[in-house]
Design a protein around this motif. Structure first.
Motif, PDB file in Angstrom:
ATOM      1  N   THR A  22      -0.806   0.249  -3.553  1.00 31.67           N
ATOM      2  CA  THR A  22      -0.252  -0.778  -2.661  1.00 31.67           C
ATOM      3  C   THR A  22       1.268  -0.750  -2.721  1.00 31.67           C
ATOM      4  OG1 THR A  22      -2.208  -2.185  -2.950  1.00 31.67           O
ATOM      5  CG2 THR A  22      -0.205  -3.230  -2.101  1.00 31.67           C
ATOM      6  N   ILE A  26       3.907   0.008   0.288  1.00 28.05           N
ATOM      7  CA  ILE A  26       5.018  -0.899   0.592  1.00 28.05           C
ATOM      8  C   ILE A  26       6.340  -0.131   0.626  1.00 28.05           C
ATOM      9  CG2 ILE A  26       6.407  -2.799  -0.329  1.00 28.05           C
ATOM     10  CD1 ILE A  26       3.762  -4.031  -1.352  1.00 28.05           C
ATOM     11  N   GLU A  37       2.196  -6.264   7.634  1.00 23.53           N
ATOM     12  CA  GLU A  37       1.506  -6.942   6.543  1.00 23.53           C
ATOM     13  C   GLU A  37       0.422  -5.997   6.047  1.00 23.53           C
ATOM     14  OE1 GLU A  37      -0.641 -10.390   7.895  1.00 23.53           O
ATOM     15  OE2 GLU A  37      -1.700  -9.269   9.459  1.00 23.53           O
ATOM     16  N   ILE A  38       0.068  -6.134   4.789  1.00 17.33           N
ATOM     17  CA  ILE A  38      -1.012  -5.343   4.213  1.00 17.33           C
ATOM     18  C   ILE A  38      -2.150  -6.293   3.865  1.00 17.33           C
ATOM     19  CG2 ILE A  38      -1.723  -3.869   2.289  1.00 17.33           C
ATOM     20  CD1 ILE A  38       1.219  -2.933   2.106  1.00 17.33           C
ATOM     21  N   GLU A  57      -0.733 -10.337  -4.116  1.00 18.32           N
ATOM     22  CA  GLU A  57      -0.377 -11.325  -3.098  1.00 18.32           C
ATOM     23  C   GLU A  57       0.732 -12.245  -3.601  1.00 18.32           C
ATOM     24  OE1 GLU A  57      -3.199 -13.663  -0.093  1.00 18.32           O
ATOM     25  OE2 GLU A  57      -3.235 -14.540  -2.112  1.00 18.32           O
ATOM     26  N   LYS A  63       4.321  -9.763   2.250  1.00 14.90           N
ATOM     27  CA  LYS A  63       3.871  -8.423   2.634  1.00 14.90           C
ATOM     28  C   LYS A  63       2.380  -8.185   2.390  1.00 14.90           C
ATOM     29  CE  LYS A  63       8.418  -6.392   1.771  1.00 14.90           C
ATOM     30  NZ  LYS A  63       9.209  -5.393   1.021  1.00 14.90           N
ATOM     31  N   VAL A  64       1.807  -8.874   1.425  1.00 10.59           N
ATOM     32  CA  VAL A  64       0.408  -8.623   1.052  1.00 10.59           C
ATOM     33  C   VAL A  64      -0.400  -9.903   1.148  1.00 10.59           C
ATOM     34  CG1 VAL A  64      -1.154  -7.883  -0.795  1.00 10.59           C
ATOM     35  CG2 VAL A  64       1.055  -6.727  -0.501  1.00 10.59           C
TER      36      VAL A  64
END
Length: 243
Positions: A22, A26, A37-38, A57, A63-64
């Motif tokens: 992840t 990013i 966004e992931i 998160e 972003k997550v």
């Protein structure tokens, strides 16, 4: 015009890869200057995936986002997440990032003209076990023979869809498996959506997350079901042309 992406990554028992991959994603997407966004969604994980997902998160709150469903099934994960996607384009990846991340930048360049971008290992470069190459080759041959569509990769990863397409075809997403890719691509093709296939570089050396024989039987079964359904529909239309 900049395109905004919601990344969709279903995860099942990925405690060993979740954080590092992840963060790798990013770092790459941050260089592209696109809103994104992931979305990570655990489906049935029994290891520390859920714990680590929530930690990601909290570490990357802008972003997550992390979700989970209790039962195993990537279809369940996607169905759960559709209403949560914030952006108009959905880019699906595998958690092992087996498709080279260059697909993201290249795929973005086609979104002005196309509704679906299919990353294909078969027309790109693939470092995979021979048994998996042969299996996917046979599957693509059967799809072309029965359904009459000429694309060469219906795996989960390295695909971009307009969100409105996923919303339109939500009913075609099964609760369990990966057959939603062939279902969506087939119906989108028949309905006149613009689809392009581009090559990807694939490094897929780890063991399968699926039971290969069971997954193969499942996918062939679903293709034959789709073919039979289409044949019945064509028969009805030929019998009742004003139907």
């Amino acid at each position: 015009m900049r395109k905004s992406l919601s990344f969709f990554i279903p995860v099942y028992n990925e405690e060993g890869l979740l954080i590092q991959n992840t963060e790798k994603l990013i770092a790459f997407v941050d260089t592209l200057d696109v809103p994104y966004e992931i979305i990570l969604c655990s489906n049935g994980s029994t290891d520390r995936t859920i714990e680590l997902g929530y930690a990601l998160e909290q570490t990357y709150p802008t972003k997550v986002r992390f979700f989970f469903v209790k039962e195993k099934g990537v279809g369940k994960a996607l169905k759960h997440c559709i209403i949560h996607f914030k952006y108009p384009y959905i880019l699906s990846l595998d958690m092992d990032l087996s498709a080279d991340l260059s697909f993201i930048k290249e795929g973005l360049g086609f979104l002005n003209k196309y509704d679906i971008v299919l990353g294909s290992k078969r027309i790109g470069v693939q470092y995979r076990k021979i048994i998996r190459k042969l299996g996917s080759g046979l599957y693509v041959f059967i799809v072309r023979l029965l359904l009459g569509i000429g694309y060469s990769d219906y795996s989960l990863g390295a695909k971009i869809y307009k969100k409105v397409i996923l919303e339109r075809y939500t009913g075609l997403i099964s609760d369990y498996g990966t057959d939603y890719v062939i279902n969506i691509v087939y119906h989108a093709f028949k309905d006149g959506y613009r689809i392009i296939e581009i090559p990807v570089i694939c490094f897929d050396n780890r063991g399968s997350r699926f039971h290969l024989v069971r997954e193969g039987m499942y996918r062939y079964k679903k293709v034959f079901e789709l073919w039979l359904k289409n044949k019945k529909l064509l028969l009805v239309k030929s019998t009742y042309p004003f139907f």
